[in-house]
Write an enzyme that holds these catalytic residues in place. Structure first.
Site, PDB file in Angstrom:
ATOM      1  N   HIS A 160       0.865  -1.195   0.000  1.00 13.60           N
ATOM      2  CA  HIS A 160       0.000   0.000   0.000  1.00 13.60           C
ATOM      3  C   HIS A 160       0.899   1.243   0.000  1.00 13.60           C
ATOM      4  O   HIS A 160       0.941   1.996   0.966  1.00 13.60           O
ATOM      5  CB  HIS A 160      -0.852  -0.095   1.273  1.00 13.60           C
ATOM      6  CG  HIS A 160      -1.925   0.914   1.467  1.00 13.60           C
ATOM      7  ND1 HIS A 160      -1.740   2.270   1.339  1.00 13.60           N
ATOM      8  CD2 HIS A 160      -3.228   0.745   1.803  1.00 13.60           C
ATOM      9  CE1 HIS A 160      -2.880   2.884   1.608  1.00 13.60           C
ATOM     10  NE2 HIS A 160      -3.791   1.989   1.888  1.00 13.60           N
ATOM     11  N   GLU A 213      -1.163   1.330  -5.233  1.00 12.36           N
ATOM     12  CA  GLU A 213      -0.947   0.104  -4.467  1.00 12.36           C
ATOM     13  C   GLU A 213      -0.919  -1.114  -5.387  1.00 12.36           C
ATOM     14  O   GLU A 213      -1.862  -1.358  -6.145  1.00 12.36           O
ATOM     15  CB  GLU A 213      -2.065  -0.046  -3.430  1.00 12.36           C
ATOM     16  CG  GLU A 213      -2.228   1.224  -2.587  1.00 12.36           C
ATOM     17  CD  GLU A 213      -3.475   1.209  -1.709  1.00 12.36           C
ATOM     18  OE1 GLU A 213      -3.931   0.104  -1.346  1.00 12.36           O
ATOM     19  OE2 GLU A 213      -3.992   2.288  -1.390  1.00 12.36           O
TER      20      GLU A 213
HETATM   21  C1  BG6 Z   1      -6.897   2.375   0.833  1.00 14.97           C
HETATM   22  C2  BG6 Z   1      -8.363   2.049   0.821  1.00 14.97           C
HETATM   23  O1  BG6 Z   1      -6.181   1.346   0.242  1.00 14.97           O
HETATM   24  O2  BG6 Z   1      -6.460   2.546   2.181  1.00 14.97           O
HETATM   25  C3  BG6 Z   1      -9.115   3.199   1.496  1.00 14.97           C
HETATM   26  O3  BG6 Z   1      -8.802   1.834  -0.508  1.00 14.97           O
HETATM   27  C4  BG6 Z   1      -8.584   3.414   2.897  1.00 14.97           C
HETATM   28  O4  BG6 Z   1     -10.502   2.914   1.518  1.00 14.97           O
HETATM   29  C5  BG6 Z   1      -7.072   3.632   2.828  1.00 14.97           C
HETATM   30  O5  BG6 Z   1      -9.200   4.541   3.467  1.00 14.97           O
HETATM   31  C6  BG6 Z   1      -6.404   3.819   4.194  1.00 14.97           C
HETATM   32  O6  BG6 Z   1      -6.717   2.765   5.031  1.00 14.97           O
HETATM   33  P1  BG6 Z   1      -6.233   2.760   6.520  1.00 14.97           P
HETATM   34  O7  BG6 Z   1      -6.846   1.544   7.161  1.00 14.97           O
HETATM   35  O8  BG6 Z   1      -4.732   2.688   6.499  1.00 14.97           O
HETATM   36  O9  BG6 Z   1      -6.713   4.056   7.142  1.00 14.97           O
END
Ligand code: BG6
Length: 301
Positions: free
Chosen positions: A170, A273
């Site tokens: 990510h 990602e």
């Molecule tokens: C992204 C998702 O990959 O990650 C989003 O598609 C999400 O919906 C974002 O808000 C951040 O996620 P997190 O759990 O790290 O706050």
């Protein structure tokens, strides 16, 4: 069990090249200063937080508001989502994006070759992972810091039954101004979007960030380019064994709503990602291994 950072450094450190340190929040991390590139990886989450190719600026972004705590994910760098993505389908109380980013990983090795430095960290199933997910597995993150950054998530099904996983690297990229960037490589690809509430829209042309953006591009293995006129650079993102790509920027309201994200930080980042999510989850038979990877390269504009 508390990790003895000094003992890890004696065992794995390479003088002047790689050091195991107590980083933010006292969490153990490996700091790399190779001839071709430098960077950092936390054992918490197997989480890469920095990569700077020699002579350049950091390609990755971390929030100044990030928490560095045992039970919290780091906000920025490269969180590893595993073995589910987003909320867990059958358990609303489970942590979003899986458990890997909340776990203490083990440092397996640090090697230097030709000015590149490779760090390997591993997460093995145990009682704390089985509390959320019953399967036996070994997950490695193999990260090579050089003029390019190579990150490979290598998953082995070490149990007796087949398993299905969703997974993501990510990656949060540092950009001069998200409103000025152009994201190339996904034109014509079908996506679903939580923000626009669509399940199958077609990407018309290149992507520009003009509002909250949270899209899963489906059935695409294409490389993606982030063209950043403010930083005068282009970041090329090459994927290995990944069939979905998520593009995310929280924009104003969502940034404000996240406690570990500065209100004004959203223009400084974009997530692109490498992943296998939703219908593109990976199935592994007992004993099988699967590698999903990302290779990054920075060029001047
Ligand atoms: C992204 C998702 O990959 O990650 C989003 O598609 C999400 O919906 C974002 O808000 C951040 O996620 P997190 O759990 O790290 O706050």
């Amino acid at each position: 069990m508390a990790v003895d950072v000094s003992a890890l450094n004696r065992k794995f450190g390479i003088a002047g090249v790689a050091e195991v340190v107590a980083a933010n929040g006292g969490l153990p991390a490996v700091r790399v200063r190779g001839k071709n590139g430098s960077g950092e990886i936390y054992l918490h989450g197997g989480h890469v937080t920095s990569w700077t190719p020699a002579g350049g600026r950091d390609a990755l972004w971390c929030s100044k508001k990030s928490m560095y705590e045992k039970d919290k994910p780091i906000r920025g760098g490269v969180p590893l989502c595993f073995p589910w993505f987003g909320p867990k389908a059958d358990d609303a109380s489970a942590p979003p994006h899986g458990i890997a980013r909340l776990m203490a990983w083990e440092l397996e090795s640090i090697r230097e070759q030709g000015g590149d430095v490779t760090v390997v960290v591993a997460l093995r199933s145990d009682a704390s992972t089985k509390k959320w997910w019953p399967h036996d597995f070994v997950l490695r993150h193999r990260v090579t810091y050089g003029r390019e950054l190579l990150m490979q998530m290598e998953l082995t099904n070490s149990g007796n039954a087949p398993l299905t996983v969703q997974e993501a690297q990510h990656t949060y990229f540092a950009v001069g101004d998200a409103r000025q960037i152009v994201i190339r490589g996904l034109a014509g690809v079908t996506y679903r979007s939580k923000v626009e509430n669509v399940t199958a829209a077609k990407q018309e042309g290149d992507i520009r960030i003009t509002a909250e953006t949270d899209r899963v591009y489906l059935d695409t293995q294409s490389a993606v380019i982030i063209e950043d006129p403010s930083y005068k650079r282009r970041i090329a993102i090459h994927k290995e064994n990944s069939k979905t790509t998520v593009v995310w920027n929280p924009w104003i309201a969502k940034a404000k709503a996240m406690p570990d994200f500065g209100d004004d930080e959203w223009p400084e980042m974009v997530c692109v990602e490498t992943c296998n999510v939703g219908d593109f989850a990976v199935q592994l038979k007992a004993g099988e291994t699967h590698i999903m990877g990302t290779r990054l390269k920075v060029e001047s504009l």
